[in-house]
Design a protein around this motif. Structure first.
Motif, PDB file in Angstrom:
ATOM      1  N   PHE A   1     -15.973 114.892  14.770  1.00  0.00           N
ATOM      2  CA  PHE A   1     -15.178 116.068  14.268  1.00  0.00           C
ATOM      3  C   PHE A   1     -13.678 115.447  14.334  1.00  0.00           C
TER       4      PHE A   1
ATOM      5  N   GLY B   1     -20.705 115.481  12.759  1.00  0.00           N
ATOM      6  CA  GLY B   1     -19.351 116.048  13.038  1.00  0.00           C
ATOM      7  C   GLY B   1     -18.404 115.534  12.230  1.00  0.00           C
TER       8      GLY B   1
ATOM      9  N   GLY C   1     -15.434 117.535   9.957  1.00  0.00           N
ATOM     10  CA  GLY C   1     -14.094 117.401  10.104  1.00  0.00           C
ATOM     11  C   GLY C   1     -13.357 117.319   8.730  1.00  0.00           C
TER      12      GLY C   1
ATOM     13  N   ILE D   1     -11.217 123.737  17.561  1.00  0.00           N
ATOM     14  CA  ILE D   1     -12.336 123.018  17.979  1.00  0.00           C
ATOM     15  C   ILE D   1     -12.287 123.001  19.364  1.00  0.00           C
TER      16      ILE D   1
END
Length: 434
Positions: free
Chosen positions: A27, A152, A156, A207
């Motif tokens: 991410f 991930g 993102g 996050i």
């Protein structure tokens, strides 16, 4: 003869938790790539200077990988993971003051600290995954865990594509596709910049909160210990053994070129599309397609490794990546963009496979430090994107759009990966024949 299990039942919970970490740093990696273009517009920076985002991001890996390994040798894999998550969260929360001060350098520092945490996580998680079971299935196990890294990454990219880039007021264009921001007054620019930097800030803060939750979960979970022999080992002897291992040394060198290629391919999709008159939000959609291809390639290559020599598969994928890169360079138009997106299919197996081959004959005593230099090789992602940005800023190179010509750098990188795959395939054949 019964084949070894990919993941033994007793290691299932640690394996799942470690696999989540792969998604977490995916991410961070892939929400950051589009920020080169975003900062370039918001802060009115040339491409080469905006690319310092990548220099800061991957420079953090280079700075902290070896200290992370030394920490793990002294303490434990679990402590390394927890410290990594803590640093990740701190770096993410630093985006709050960075947005308030509106300083590009502050954002770079925030990313630098964030990647201190990622360096700890990668230095720890990769060899830990390799150790959770039979050596015969170690590279396949790492490829499986790494397959969740692009999940991930997709998250993102989705946040960048559907939350950040479309909401950037600085990227609004006229009917001809020209950006309006540069023609505004300084007062108007200041208001837009305040809004846009807040838009960039918020996903990192979110996050950071997720990472804090993960830190608590890891803290209360019992993890297998894999560190006692290393803590007693001599660093000097470890360095000597690693330096004498040709497959390992060449693997570190190759990993540096591969990571550089990966970051250049994903970072500059937006600039490539922009040269075709495509806005940033739409261009980021191509990045998402590339990551979907990358994810599919991971699962396909993990399956193929059951039947094809790992080193040979690496070389073949590098050849096809190089052919797609040639199309990216010499085809001006959407077909060239499609070639650029297709490269991701063939990059899919490269990082974990190079990693697994390089560490295959590295002893457990040397594993964490060996892993550190492979993570440190990520510095290729810090060095080469600014060089590509300098080429892009030239406008035209040898009659080609400079953004097309700039992909000669990834082409060189894939050539290095191919050479490593061939050399290690030949070495494996000689070993089998002996």
């Amino acid at each position: 003869m019964k084949s070894s299990r990919l993941v033994e039942r007793k290691y299932l919970v640690p394996f799942v938790l470690l696999t989540v970490l792969f998604a977490l740093w995916g991410f961070a990696n892939d929400i950051t790539n589009p920020m080169v273009a975003a900062f370039g517009t918001v802060m009115e920076l040339p491409v080469a200077e905006a690319s310092l985002v990548q220099f800061a991001f991957y420079g953090g890996y280079a700075t902290m990988a070896v200290p992370a390994a030394l920490f793990i040798r002294r303490y434990s894999y679990k402590n390394g993971i927890m410290l990594g998550l803590a640093l990740y969260a701190v770096g993410a929360f630093l985006f709050i003051p960075a947005a308030a001060y509106q300083q590009f350098s502050f954002f770079c520092i925030s990313l630098y600290v964030l990647t201190f945490g990622l360096a700890f996580l990668e230095t720890t998680a990769n060899p830990f995954i390799l150790s959770l079971g039979s050596k015969d299935t170690a590279t396949r196990r790492l490829n499986l865990a790494q397959a969740f890294n692009p999940l991930g990454s997709l998250m993102g990219m989705a946040v960048a594509s559907f939350v950040v880039l479309p909401d950037l007021w600085s990227d609004r264009r006229d009917a001809a596709g020209n950006i309006l921001f540069s023609s505004l007054s300084e007062a108007e620019k200041a208001g837009i910049r305040l809004h846009d930097l807040a838009v960039i800030r918020d996903p990192y803060v979110a996050i950071g909160l997720v990472v804090l939750i993960m830190l608590i979960v890891i803290g209360i979970t019992r993890m297998p210990k894999r560190d006692t022999p290393e803590a007693r080992g001599s660093l000097r002897i470890t360095f000597r053994r690693l330096a004498a291992n040709r497959a390992y040394v060449e693997g570190v060198f190759t990993q540096m070129f591969y990571v550089a290629a990966q970051i250049m391919v994903w970072t500059f999709i937006i600039q490539y599309a922009d040269n075709l008159g495509i806005n940033k939000a739409t261009a980021q959609a191509y990045n998402i397609v590339a990551m979907v291809f990358f994810l599919c390639g991971r699962f396909i290559s993990t399956f193929l490794m059951r039947y094809v020599n790992t080193c040979l598969l690496l070389a073949v994928f590098a050849v096809f990546a190089g052919l797609c890169t040639l199309g990216t360079i010499f085809i001006v138009g959407l077909a060239g963009l499609y070639c650029l997106v297709a490269i991701s299919i063939f990059m899919s197996l490269m990082f974990p496979t190079i990693y697994g081959i390089a560490l295959e004959n590295v002893s457990h005593e040397d594993a964490s430090l060996g892993a550190a230099f492979l993570v440190m090789a990520i510095v290729g992602g810090a060095i080469m994107p600014p060089l590509q940005g300098m080429i892009i800023d030239q406008g035209t190179v040898l009659g080609l759009p400079a953004v097309n010509a700039s992909f000669v750098l990834p082409l060189i990188s894939f050539s290095v990966v191919c050479a490593y795959g061939i050399s290690q395939y030949r070495a494996s054949r000689r070993t089998a024949a002996a």
